[in-house]
Design an enzyme around this catalytic site. Sequence first.
Site, PDB file in Angstrom:
ATOM      1  N   GLU A  55      42.586 109.554 -65.709  1.00  0.00           N
ATOM      2  CA  GLU A  55      43.880 109.835 -65.104  1.00  0.00           C
ATOM      3  C   GLU A  55      44.645 110.910 -65.888  1.00  0.00           C
ATOM      4  OE1 GLU A  55      43.391 105.270 -64.731  1.00  0.00           O
ATOM      5  OE2 GLU A  55      42.593 106.910 -65.946  1.00  0.00           O
ATOM      6  N   CYS A 107      47.535 104.383 -68.988  1.00  0.00           N
ATOM      7  CA  CYS A 107      47.481 105.336 -67.880  1.00  0.00           C
ATOM      8  C   CYS A 107      48.447 104.940 -66.760  1.00  0.00           C
ATOM      9  CB  CYS A 107      46.058 105.425 -67.335  1.00  0.00           C
ATOM     10  SG  CYS A 107      44.912 106.240 -68.473  1.00  0.00           S
ATOM     11  N   THR A 143      -0.739  95.996 -69.667  1.00  0.00           N
ATOM     12  CA  THR A 143       0.094  96.896 -70.460  1.00  0.00           C
ATOM     13  C   THR A 143      -0.676  97.605 -71.565  1.00  0.00           C
ATOM     14  OG1 THR A 143       0.726  95.129 -71.997  1.00  0.00           O
ATOM     15  CG2 THR A 143       2.118  95.444 -70.050  1.00  0.00           C
ATOM     16  N   TRP A 163      -1.547 107.036 -72.779  1.00  0.00           N
ATOM     17  CA  TRP A 163      -0.338 106.670 -72.034  1.00  0.00           C
ATOM     18  C   TRP A 163      -0.748 106.031 -70.713  1.00  0.00           C
ATOM     19  CZ3 TRP A 163       4.205 106.999 -74.427  1.00  0.00           C
ATOM     20  CH2 TRP A 163       4.347 107.885 -75.482  1.00  0.00           C
ATOM     21  N   THR A 212       6.084  95.240 -81.846  1.00  0.00           N
ATOM     22  CA  THR A 212       6.003  96.554 -81.196  1.00  0.00           C
ATOM     23  C   THR A 212       6.238  97.667 -82.207  1.00  0.00           C
ATOM     24  OG1 THR A 212       6.739  95.671 -79.068  1.00  0.00           O
ATOM     25  CG2 THR A 212       7.068  98.028 -79.441  1.00  0.00           C
ATOM     26  N   ALA A 227       4.730  91.564 -74.319  1.00  0.00           N
ATOM     27  CA  ALA A 227       4.730  90.518 -73.297  1.00  0.00           C
ATOM     28  C   ALA A 227       5.414  89.234 -73.757  1.00  0.00           C
ATOM     29  CB  ALA A 227       3.288  90.213 -72.888  1.00  0.00           C
TER      30      ALA A 227
END
Length: 381
Positions: free
Chosen positions: A59, A91, A168, A177, A203, A316
């Site tokens: 605003e 505002c 996966t 990939w 991971t 997973a």
Amino acid sequence: MTQTTFSEQDQYYMSMAIELAKKGRFTTAPNPNVGCVIVANEQIVGEGFHLKAGEPHAEVHALAMAGTKAINATCYVTLEPCSHFGRTPPCALALTKAGVKRVVVAMVDPNPKVAGRGIKILEDAGIRVDVGVLEKQAKALNLGFIKRMQTKMARITVKMASSLDGKTALRNGQSQWITGPDARIDVQYYRAMQSAILSGSGTVLSDDPSLNVRFTELQKSPRFNDVINESQLRQPIRIILDSHNKLTLKEQIFNLPGKVVLVSLAMRSDFESFTGIAEVDQIVVKDDGHGRIDLKDLLTQLNQYELNDIWVESGAKLAGEFFNQQLVDEFILYQAPKLMGDQGRNLVNLPDYSKMDDVIQLTLKEMTLIGNDIRIISDRD
């Protein structure tokens, strides 16, 4: 405050305000994305969007552009104007001082500090306020912010990639990939909108990922705009679940700038030896009774960082725990036209259900071809 049948003109100008709000999607958090359009004599005299917390709101930018043309004008704003003094003035007061005649608001602010107070300030000043035009689209701008305001927990999106047969990785762990370059660029786009990226130590140890936004790839996304440059990009906080402190503190994530939050069941005793460049916090959370991190306690504690959206990229097992505990708000799956065999690693570890009534049911929201892969977006009912 009134809810009325809105004209095509109202919907048109609000749709413009919504598009403006989207320009802040990589930078505004923990604040919401907000856009504003000011109209006088059927002409746009001011427009703006919120770029970053601590800087002027939408605003304010629109009023600055409009100047005296704001007198007796109509203001279209995607979120109720704020009413409290934070890092910037309210505002709602700015709009009253500017002399606008009408304010059209897409949705009421879920922030308890506002929640109707901004509208009251406007109405007390004699300004007509209409609420609800394109409300659904406005809410979609700030799903994470809304959830955090209502529950004090971030919105959780689990992202995974798999072959057509739901794998996966190969049995030996190879996974790079599965998907193609277009899908990986698309992931950067989504990452850039997140407050945090969460993963597990497994991971991190196996893949040594950066878990950040690569600006050069983000720029390649057809949905990226050039409103920001690399220095303005807000890198998400990296949250790593390391229950038993298995990380060496020499992984790639610790040698990249930005904040890392290490989550475990006990504080590390060797943290004094840390020499990386990342800013690292440690959080100790409850044991879930099985020697694992209690995810609900984790999400409660993470509220101290004002995280609107958390993007989960994990294996997973951890993904399965988020699903099992009904903590997933959105599931994004990139599926490649490959078949990896029955010995490959499964997508999500879930219980061995014996009845179809027990299986996890999601609502399919979108299927989109991304290069040679498919992006599937589902959310919880």
